[in-house]
Design an enzyme around this catalytic site. Structure first.
Site: not given
Length: 465
Positions: A240-243, A246
């Site tokens: 997800s974008k928290r990682h 993307q």
């Protein structure tokens, strides 16, 4: 047999990192066998599909250097062909009209949910006489799936996978409004495009068993399937974008080279001994989808960034200069022109040794396009003490007598340090602050040479007052 693979994204949003790797694996596999790589845009969901997303997909593939063969196929232009095949199956008794209403089926699904059981359509209209159809109900067309035995898939990645046919209910292939369903359309398109190998994410594995039923009903040869595992975040959860980034063009904007991203993604779930870095030709020579791991991969952004730094150091300096100039073009605090461009080009060989992304490279080159007086970082301002300013005036006098080649500048600074009883670092650091507004830069001699005599002396004098 000519190997033909395809990448078939839906244009409902930007091209995701998982889609990038799927496209890459299809491209490498087809090229490895001297075959063809095709693009099909699955745009039949008209409410969610957009021209912007389609353009983004094509731009992403172009940026990644994944050249396609033939014309791009748009699934929406083939809907009549899909419907014709569905009607053919209906005429041959391999499909049937189902008169269940949406409300009726929704109620059954809800009941199954309450009872915590899997709902499957029970085939109640499979063998009924159409004369029993209720008035006012427009039927859908369902495929007569096999009910006995099992469907066995020899997957190139997952190995042997089996599903009891009783678990595969009679899927809808044509809606009541005459529009075809996804699992049916995909089979028709892959057959008509002569696709020999379907390489896609393992989230499609369930769909594959349904699609095989269409192949068999039509008497068509099956392609070989390869279902590759998904990409997870470093913590093992869904990416997800928290990682981090993307999407393909997000990586581009964040300063990653396409060849570095492709190299990293190829190694994500596939390996060839201890080899970590390889060019496109070597990748094509080595890659085979049968060597892809079965388990999910974890995205390591730090490793990707480090690999990107390796590619930047190996990249052509003119190419890097163009990219830096494009990235700096929107900056209103810089004076970009031919003079600044020549300075940047001159210092790129030194600047790229430290950069891990093109964003970092552009930021580190920005000082070359600044005008006097320079903005000063706090540490740089602190280095410009009263004593340092006096020294800068002396350095300016010493440098004005050189030819401003790197060897001459280096000799002049060393001679100055020796004559004044200073270490070279004591000379270089205030000088670096005066020239760049920072305490970090390439070698001071290369920095001076890139700025040139007039600009260097102007900056030194401006910081000495």
């Amino acid at each position: 047999m000519t190997v033909r693979t395809r990448f078939a994204p839906s244009p409902t949003g930007p091209l995701h990192i998982g889609g990038i790797r799927t496209a890459l694996f299809n491209y490498l596999y087809s090229r490895h066998f001297g075959g063809e790589f095709l693009l099909r845009i699955e745009d039949t969901d008209r409410e969610r599909s957009t021209d912007e997303a389609t353009k983004g997909i094509i731009d992403s593939l172009d940026w990644l250097g994944l050249e396609r063969d033939g014309q791009t196929v748009f699934q929406s232009t083939r809907m009549s062909r899909h419907a014709d095949i569905a009607r053919q199956l209906l005429a041959e008794g391999k499909a049937y009209n189902c008169y269940c209403t949406p409300a009726e089926l929704a109620a059954e699904r809800e009941q199954a949910r309450v009872e915590k059981r899997v709902w499957r359509y029970d085939g109640r209209w499979r063998d009924r006489d159409p004369s029993e159809a209720p008035a006012g109900v427009t039927p859908v067309v369902r495929l007569k799936s096999q009910r006995d035995g099992e469907t066995v898939l020899e997957d190139l990645v997952q190995g042997t996978v089996r599903v009891a046919n009783i678990e595969l209910d009679d899927m809808i292939i044509l809606r009541g409004d005459g529009s075809p369903m996804y699992n049916h359309s995909v089979v028709v398109d892959d057959h008509d495009m002569a696709i020999t190998h379907v390489i896609r994410g393992d989230d499609h594995l369930t769909n594959t068993f349904r699609q095989i039923q269409v192949y068999r009903a039509m008497g068509w040869d099956l392609p070989q399937f390869a279902h590759i595992p998904l990409i997870h975040g470093a913590d093992g959860t869904k990416l997800s974008k928290r990682h981090g980034a993307q999407f393909a063009l997000e990586f581009r904007d964040n300063g990653f080279l396409p060849e570095a991203l492709c190299n990293y993604l190829m190694r994500l779930g596939w390996s060839h001994g201890d080899l970590e870095v390889f060019d496109r030709e070597e990748a094509i020579r080595l890659f085979d989808v049968v060597d892809v791991n079965r388990g999910p991969s974890r995205m390591d952004y730090l490793k990707l960034t480090n690999l990107n730094g390796i590619y930047i150091r190996q990249a052509d300096d003119d190419r890097l200069t163009r990219d830096v100039l494009e990235r700096l073009a929107h900056r209103t605090d810089l004076s970009l022109g031919s003079i600044a461009a020549s300075r940047i080009r001159a210092l790129i060989p030194a600047l790229k040794e430290r950069a891990k992304t093109l964003v970092e490279l552009a930021d580190s080159a920005a000082f070359l396009a600044r005008v006097v007086p320079l903005p000063m970082e706090p540490k740089a301002a602190a280095a410009l003490t009263a004593e340092a300013r006096l020294m800068l005036r002396e350095i300016a006098a010493a440098l004005s007598e050189t030819d401003f080649s790197v060897p001459a500048i280096d000799a002049a600074l060393r001679a100055f340090a020796e004559r004044t009883g200073r270490k070279l670092g004591q000379v270089a650091q205030p000088l670096r602050a005066a020239l760049t507004g920072s305490t970090i830069s390439p070698g001071i001699d290369a920095t001076l040479a890139a700025l040139g005599r007039d600009e260097s002396l102007a900056r030194i004098i401006a910081s000495s007052v």
